[in-house]
Motif scaffolding. Structure first.
Motif: not given
Lengths: 371, 151
Positions: A54-55, A58-59, A321, A326, A328-329, B140
């Motif tokens: 999941e992390k 995000e990129s 989004s 990319t 957001y989550r 974040k």
């Protein structure tokens, strides 16, 4: 770690099952509290294959993040890709060509079949029958070869992309799938004869790991595990995506709620998947296999959720989004994670040996739980 | 029940509920303090019967956290999304694991990755990460020079 168990009383035994244990089919670590051979508590400790998908997502761009999901539930990698592609298409409102839709559903069902075959072999092996494993892998090989020809991979296919599929079907696809249908139709009866009626097998399965309908819903159990308790939860039927709404297939429901009921659901689902493949294989429409999309995808600001039915249950992709390239989550609601939450409840009071049968019928794939 | 009918029923039940419409599912926005009575009502009111919590996610909005509950009913076949705002300095929210048993596990995940404390949870612990892990990876502002590769 052991202080956490809490309920330990005099005479109880705390043991670790896994992370390296043949019956967990991966790196699942359970801390069991036993009284003699009776299970008092099961506490899963996860994270041995946690990659924080999941992390990572995000990129990654909207084209890239799909490929990581093949590594979640590696036995349903097509269906994972499918769920992500559906989410992106929902955001961009892309119309997928008819040919791509049919190809996607064909691939989904072949994947489901291959996954259930592996489960069937491994399940029988877990409870002591070694032979079915070899039978299952022999037929599964045929599906893997079909996949390899078209997608170029046998496990992590990465074939479904936003707008359609990556590349058109291999010229041999139809012939090979038809050959497989003929082969598997005779084999599935053999499977049935070999295992289902076996009295030793039935004694290991019947009345074990009972899960009532209410508990199945409360624990968020989905897929064949919930349908074994009589919960109607097949996303393909309830919230049809792609062409599932126009296909003729049954949602298999059993009311037993024990291991044998869950076994029967999965077994019968193999026949349903085969029937879906049969309906579609001669009716693949001509046309584009991919809609025209921009090279760089940008989803509008908003939240998108799509649900699909994998071989293990309901997979949800919750994507937020912010309008960039990319996400957001991204949150993956993986079927294995919710199904595992019911394991403690299902195995309390049964014997240590039954735990293996219960885990087998939940069909846990550990990377799907850990993500 | 359609989204409009759902909105009416819920408004009748809890008068000043905030809604967001326009998306596929009706969305309720609330804050951490009000979450328990709201979700209990959604679960127990006849006609609503939200008995299936199919997704519980944490979201870091930099100024605050959101806990998002995706609920649906297996008898009525309607779906609602509840978003609870959680303070970032004091991230606490009531557990719902006594309403839906599956929440027990999902809340562990949110605690492990976001550091949100679910008060009343039967056994809050690190689920994926090791017990001595520092920080909350899905926030974040999380930095990890060794394990995180930025593209």
């Amino acid at each position: 770690m052991f202080e956490e168990v809490g309920t330990t009383t005099e005479g109880d035994l705390v043991i670790n099952v896994g992370p390296q244990h043949p019956a967990t089919h991966g790196v699942l670590h359970l801390v069991l509290t036993l009284n003699g051979e009776t299970i008092k508590n099961v506490e899963p400790h996860l994270g041995y294959i946690h990659r924080s998908i999941e992390k990572m997502s995000e990129s990654l761009t909207y084209r890239q993040f799909i490929y990581v999901t093949s590594r979640m539930d590696y036995l349903s990698s097509h269906i994972n890709n499918h769920a992500c592609a559906l989410t992106v298409e929902k955001g961009l409102q892309i119309e997928v060509p008819a040919r791509a839709q049919v190809i996607r559903v064909l691939m989904d069902e072949l994947t489901r079949l291959a996954s259930h075959q592996l489960w069937w072999g491994a399940m029988a092996m877990d409870v002591g029958a070694l032979t079915p494993f070899f039978h299952a892998f022999r037929e599964r090989e045929a599906i893997n070869e079909i996949m390899e020809e078209t997608c170029g991979a046998r496990l992590t296919m990465n074939y479904i992309c936003p707008g359609g599929v990556m590349i058109d079907l291999h010229p041999n696809f139809q012939r090979k799938v038809k050959e497989f249908i003929t082969l598997f139709k005779s084999k599935i009866d053999e499977y049935d004869e070999m295992v289902t009626g076996n009295i030793i097998f039935q004694n290991r399965m019947k009345g074990i790991g009972l899960l009532s309908k209410e508990d199945a819903i409360s624990y968020g159990v989905s897929g064949p595990a919930a349908r074994g308790s009589g919960v109607s939860c097949d996303i393909r039927k309830l919230y049809p995506y792609e062409i599932y709404g126009s296909l003729n297939f049954e949602e298999i429901l059993e009311t037993g709620g024990d291991c044998f009921a869950r076994y029967l659901v999965r077994f019968k689902e193999m026949r349903q998947s085969l029937s879906i493949i049969e309906q579609l294989i001669d009716n693949i429409p001509e046309g584009d296999f991919q809609a025209k999309t921009k090279a760089v995808l940008k989803l509008p600001k908003g939240e998108f959720y799509s649900r699909v039915e994998t071989a293990r249950g309901e997979l949800g992709v919750y994507l937020i989004s912010e309008g960039g390239t990319t996400p957001y989550r991204v949150k993956y609601r993986s079927p294995g994670f919710s199904n595992l939450s019911a394991l403690n409840h299902m195995s309390k009071g049964y014997k240590l040996g039954d735990l293996v049968a219960i885990m087998g019928t939940l069909d846990l794939v550990i990377p799907d739980i850990d993500r | 029940m359609t989204n409009e009918a759902l909105q009416e029923t819920i408004t009748a039940l809890i008068p000043d509920t905030q809604f967001e419409t326009g998306a596929e599912w009706l969305t309720i926005t609330t804050d951490a303090v009000a979450i328990k009575p709201l979700l209990t009502a959604l679960r127990q009111t006849a006609g609503l019967d939200f008995d299936y919590l199919f997704c519980l996610s944490g979201v870091d909005w930099k100024t605050h956290f959101n806990i998002v509950y995706h609920l649906s009913s297996t008898t009525q076949r309607h779906t609602v999304v509840v978003k609870a705002k959680v303070n970032r300095d004091n991230p606490e929210i009531d557990t719902v694991s006594d309403i839906w048993r599956t929440a027990e596990f999902h809340e562990l995940e949110a605690y492990d990755l976001f550091g949100i404390i679910f008060t009343g949870h039967p056994g809050l612990r690190r689920l994926f990460l090791t017990d001595d892990w520092k920080g909350w990876p899905l926030r974040k502002d999380y930095e990890d020079p060794i394990n995180m590769i930025k593209l």
